[in-house]
Design an enzyme around this catalytic site. Structure first.
Site, PDB file in Angstrom:
ATOM      1  N   ARG A 127       0.848  -1.186   0.000  1.00 58.39           N
ATOM      2  CA  ARG A 127       0.000   0.000   0.000  1.00 58.39           C
ATOM      3  C   ARG A 127       0.885   1.238   0.000  1.00 58.39           C
ATOM      4  NH1 ARG A 127      -3.666  -2.445  -1.886  1.00 58.39           N
ATOM      5  NH2 ARG A 127      -5.727  -2.762  -0.993  1.00 58.39           N
TER       6      ARG A 127
ATOM      7  N   HIS B 127      -1.364  -0.059 -10.213  1.00 57.26           N
ATOM      8  CA  HIS B 127      -2.002  -0.994  -9.279  1.00 57.26           C
ATOM      9  C   HIS B 127      -2.524  -2.224 -10.032  1.00 57.26           C
ATOM     10  CE1 HIS B 127      -4.190  -1.329  -5.174  1.00 57.26           C
ATOM     11  NE2 HIS B 127      -3.965  -2.535  -5.692  1.00 57.26           N
TER      12      HIS B 127
HETATM   13  C1  GLV Z   1      -5.775  -4.959  -4.056  1.00 60.17           C
HETATM   14  O1  GLV Z   1      -5.027  -4.057  -3.845  1.00 60.17           O
HETATM   15  C2  GLV Z   1      -6.472  -5.645  -3.037  1.00 60.17           C
HETATM   16  O2  GLV Z   1      -6.491  -5.145  -1.906  1.00 60.17           O
HETATM   17  O3  GLV Z   1      -7.028  -6.710  -3.290  1.00 60.17           O
END
Ligand code: GLV
Length: 318
Positions: free
Chosen positions: A230, A278
């Site tokens: 994160r 991401h």
């Molecule tokens: C992706 O970042 C998730 O939390 O699944």
């Protein structure tokens, strides 16, 4: 007598809803469970369960009969931060669900790129020199932060490719082939041993801003960073300062404190930062559906939500 169907509300943003609706309906139909899987559009469905990813705030105001909310992803910090989420409503998140191997693949791709200088080849930078240096020394130590369902798979993959691997987690974890450190007491030693740092941490009150300038400076000079956990676990400005001062060699960032990463953010254009949007661990549909269908079946059979894999301890934050 036929059982009345249980209603499940699906409330997703940044994911396309229709294929998920189809997949969940098929998943429940395959086991003959009478369930109505309906998209949440703002009016009450009187749903018993919700399947969500960054749901609209009004979900919890409108759906007053929810017994459990299933997060269609591993990270729950966004959901837990929603002011409307009732304090007592149990949350269950995905555990691996097929994400971990894809994230390990992403990390190992970057390990190969970094350790073999693969950026020298291909495209406009292509070198005509057949006799470039091949790395023949000991591979650099990979340090994985976060050794849960995802970090442990990443660490094992790096072990398979013969990297020395160290790991760090909140509480002690034993993984074959990995020298493990735990807690605040083990963090400095872990960082000092790490040449390629892989951040696979969840975002919690303990991990927020954990990697600040002082901690990044514990890494050997020129170390590399790969963040698939994160964005909020790393202080952006401290990371940029460490890169500019040459303390860090490079950073591969897949996650950010603000997503999408704002267009004017310096990460986009920094010469030693690779930004990906991401995508290291897309949630594969089949295992994700299976995990949630299984959990709902277990609940229907009277199991306690706390006993389900992925039950979120709200105090711990994951
Ligand atoms: C992706 O970042 C998730 O939390 O699944």
């Amino acid at each position: 007598m036929t059982q009345p169907a249980t209603t499940i509300a699906v409330a997703l943003t940044r994911m396309t809803t229709d294929p998920w609706l189809r997949a969940f309906r098929e998943g429940f139909a395959a086991i003959g469970l009478p369930v109505d899987v309906l998209p949440f559009t703002g009016t009450a469905l009187r749903a018993r369960f919700a399947i969500v990813w960054l749901p609209p705030e009004d979900l919890f105001k409108v759906e007053r009969d929810l017994q459990v909310v299933f997060n269609l992803g591993a990270g729950v910090e966004g959901l837990l931060a929603m002011p409307g989420l009732p304090a007592q409503l149990p949350v269950v998140r995905l555990v691996d669900a097929g994400m971990a191997p894809k994230m390990a693949e992403y990390v190992c791709f970057h390990l190969a790129r970094l350790t073999r200088g693969l950026d020298r080849f291909g495209g406009a930078q292509g070198t005509p020199d057949w006799n470039v240096d091949r790395p023949r020394g000991a591979p650099p130590t990979v340090g994985v932060m976060g050794l849960g369902a995802i970090g442990s798979v990443i660490a094992q993959a790096a072990v398979r490719f013969d990297y020395p691997v160290v790991g760090w987690s909140r509480t002690p974890r034993a993984i074959e082939g990995v020298r493990a450190y735990a807690g605040a007491a083990g963090l400095d030693e872990f960082l000092a041993a790490t040449r390629i740092l892989v951040d696979a941490l969840p975002l919690t009150s303990d991990t927020a801003n954990l990697l600040d300038r002082a901690r990044l400076q514990r890494l050997p000079r020129g170390a590399h960073l790969i963040n698939v956990g994160r964005g909020g676990t790393i202080v952006d400005d401290d990371l940029l300062a460490a890169l500019d001062a040459g303390e860090l060699g490079s950073a591969v960032l897949d996650v950010f404190r603000t997503e999408p990463l704002p267009e004017n953010h310096p990460f986009w254009r920094h010469p030693r930062v690779t930004v990906t949007p991401h995508l290291s661990g897309p949630t594969p549909r089949r295992p994700a559906v299976r995990q949630i269908v299984d959990a709902i079946v277990r609940l229907q059979h009277g199991e306690r939500v706390q006993d389900l894999p992925g039950w979120v301890d709200r105090a711990r934050g994951y």
